[in-house]
Design a protein around this motif. Structure first.
Motif, PDB file in Angstrom:
ATOM      1  N   LEU A   3       0.841  -1.189   0.000  1.00 48.83           N
ATOM      2  CA  LEU A   3       0.000   0.000   0.000  1.00 48.83           C
ATOM      3  C   LEU A   3       0.879   1.243   0.000  1.00 48.83           C
ATOM      4  CD1 LEU A   3      -3.109   0.737   0.400  1.00 48.83           C
ATOM      5  CD2 LEU A   3      -2.494   1.123   2.800  1.00 48.83           C
ATOM      6  N   GLY A  56      -9.093  -4.873  -7.597  1.00 54.35           N
ATOM      7  CA  GLY A  56      -9.648  -3.721  -6.899  1.00 54.35           C
ATOM      8  C   GLY A  56      -9.922  -3.933  -5.428  1.00 54.35           C
ATOM      9  N   ALA A  69      -9.304   0.046   1.362  1.00 54.89           N
ATOM     10  CA  ALA A  69      -8.803   1.362   1.771  1.00 54.89           C
ATOM     11  C   ALA A  69      -9.930   2.374   1.885  1.00 54.89           C
ATOM     12  CB  ALA A  69      -7.745   1.846   0.788  1.00 54.89           C
ATOM     13  N   ALA A  70     -10.950   2.258   1.033  1.00 55.91           N
ATOM     14  CA  ALA A  70     -12.058   3.217   1.049  1.00 55.91           C
ATOM     15  C   ALA A  70     -12.813   3.197   2.369  1.00 55.91           C
ATOM     16  CB  ALA A  70     -13.007   2.930  -0.113  1.00 55.91           C
ATOM     17  N   ASP A  73     -14.456  12.586   2.272  1.00 57.53           N
ATOM     18  CA  ASP A  73     -13.782  12.927   1.016  1.00 57.53           C
ATOM     19  C   ASP A  73     -13.710  14.444   0.914  1.00 57.53           C
ATOM     20  OD1 ASP A  73     -12.770  13.252  -1.484  1.00 57.53           O
ATOM     21  OD2 ASP A  73     -14.247  11.990  -2.508  1.00 57.53           O
ATOM     22  N   ALA A 126      -8.146  -1.339  -3.078  1.00 62.39           N
ATOM     23  CA  ALA A 126      -8.783  -0.015  -3.135  1.00 62.39           C
ATOM     24  C   ALA A 126     -10.092  -0.004  -2.360  1.00 62.39           C
ATOM     25  CB  ALA A 126      -9.017   0.387  -4.593  1.00 62.39           C
ATOM     26  N   ARG A 127     -10.861  -1.079  -2.458  1.00 66.46           N
ATOM     27  CA  ARG A 127     -12.133  -1.132  -1.721  1.00 66.46           C
ATOM     28  C   ARG A 127     -11.906  -1.198  -0.217  1.00 66.46           C
ATOM     29  NH1 ARG A 127     -13.445  -4.333  -6.233  1.00 66.46           N
ATOM     30  NH2 ARG A 127     -12.891  -6.270  -5.148  1.00 66.46           N
ATOM     31  N   GLU A 183      -4.660  -6.455  -5.788  1.00 71.96           N
ATOM     32  CA  GLU A 183      -4.505  -5.140  -6.427  1.00 71.96           C
ATOM     33  C   GLU A 183      -5.223  -5.111  -7.766  1.00 71.96           C
ATOM     34  OE1 GLU A 183      -0.891  -2.370  -8.197  1.00 71.96           O
ATOM     35  OE2 GLU A 183      -0.450  -3.801  -6.600  1.00 71.96           O
TER      36      GLU A 183
END
Length: 283
Positions: A106, A255, A261-262, A268, A258-259, A252
């Motif tokens: 990451l 996805g 981490a969200a 935002d 990324a999911r 990676e």
């Protein structure tokens, strides 16, 4: 003869069972690095733990447990070879010749967050020149600004620098206009803002209208770091390293990282109040 055949059949069955038994492995993690890696009631939590658990689930030959420890203790154990692996060290091959590294897990980014009214008056993407005369807040013990120009400005008294114990204290200092800039890891700041909102300290998206996300100043990647010491204790090391890298690459590509981490950056600032969308000098 029948006895011999039965015995050979028994050995074959036992060998197959043993071959299918997952290898038990323990990896250590930093117990005090939220939201990336931390302990909660003795259990490993955080984004790196989430990612690596997802990766370990794609490694059926292994049963991996994660144990949180103080960071210095974890590093010492890996150096001595009494621990197999630790996350999430940065890539430091010269400083840690006793460590091998997984593929990057990451990217962590250090970002300058600025009071919004100052962002209207200054070209805050121009770091550090545009920060002359400002008060910069940092977390105690976290030396993250390596830019030579910033160090010269600090030595000349052109910027003031203060320290607080944690993210929340610095964010409240920023909100109350006791500092002008807070520099720290981006995800850590967004995660703390989300916690403050959940606890009623920030009402909604308008509750962060005093804050602008400025330039990214530097970035690092976290890894799983493996010991190079005491190799006879870990005969599975090369296979484990290869399988984990394959699993991380798959996470990676699809996805999943990324999911995951969200979940840690629900606030935002780009959509809530805008951002400079610029990057500063790469430190």
């Amino acid at each position: 003869m029948r006895i011999l055949v039965a015995w050979l059949l028994f050995l074959a069955v036992q060998g197959t069972a043993l071959a299918q038994t997952p290898i038990s492995v323990t990896v250590l993690c930093d117990a005090s690095y939220p939201p990336y890696s931390y302990a909660e009631n003795g259990e490993a939590k955080g984004l790196y733990s989430d990612i690596l658990r997802a990766a370990f689930a794609r490694m059926p030959g292994y049963r991996v447990s994660i144990r949180p420890v103080p960071w210095p203790r974890g590093l010492a154990a890996v150096e001595k070879g009494t621990a197999f692996a630790l996350f999430p060290p940065y890539y430091r091959p010269v400083e840690r010749p006793w460590m091998d590294y997984s593929r990057p897990i990451l990217e962590e980014s250090v970002v300058a967050f600025v009071r919004s009214e100052l962002a209207q008056q200054r070209a805050i993407e121009d770091f550090p020149a545009a920060y002359a005369g400002l008060r910069v807040g940092l977390n105690r013990g976290f030396n993250i600004i390596a830019a030579p120009d910033y160090k010269r400005m600090l030595a000349a008294g052109q910027v003031q620098q203060s320290y607080a114990s944690d993210n929340r204290t610095n964010l409240l200092q920023l909100k109350r206009q006791r500092i002008d800039v807070y520099i720290n890891d981006r995800l850590s700041i967004l995660w703390e803002l989300q916690r403050m909102r959940e606890q009623g300290l920030l009402a909604n998206s308008a509750g962060v209208d005093w804050l602008i996300e400025g330039p990214t100043l530097s970035s690092e990647h976290g890894h799983l770091g493996y010991t190079r010491t005491n190799p006879e204790a870990y005969p599975y090391k090369q296979d484990f390293m290869q399988r984990l890298d394959q699993a991380l690459l798959g996470l990676e590509a699809d996805g999943s990282i990324a999911r995951l981490a969200a979940r840690y950056s629900a606030i935002d600032l780009r959509s809530a109040i805008g951002t400079t969308n610029t990057t500063g000098n790469n430190l």
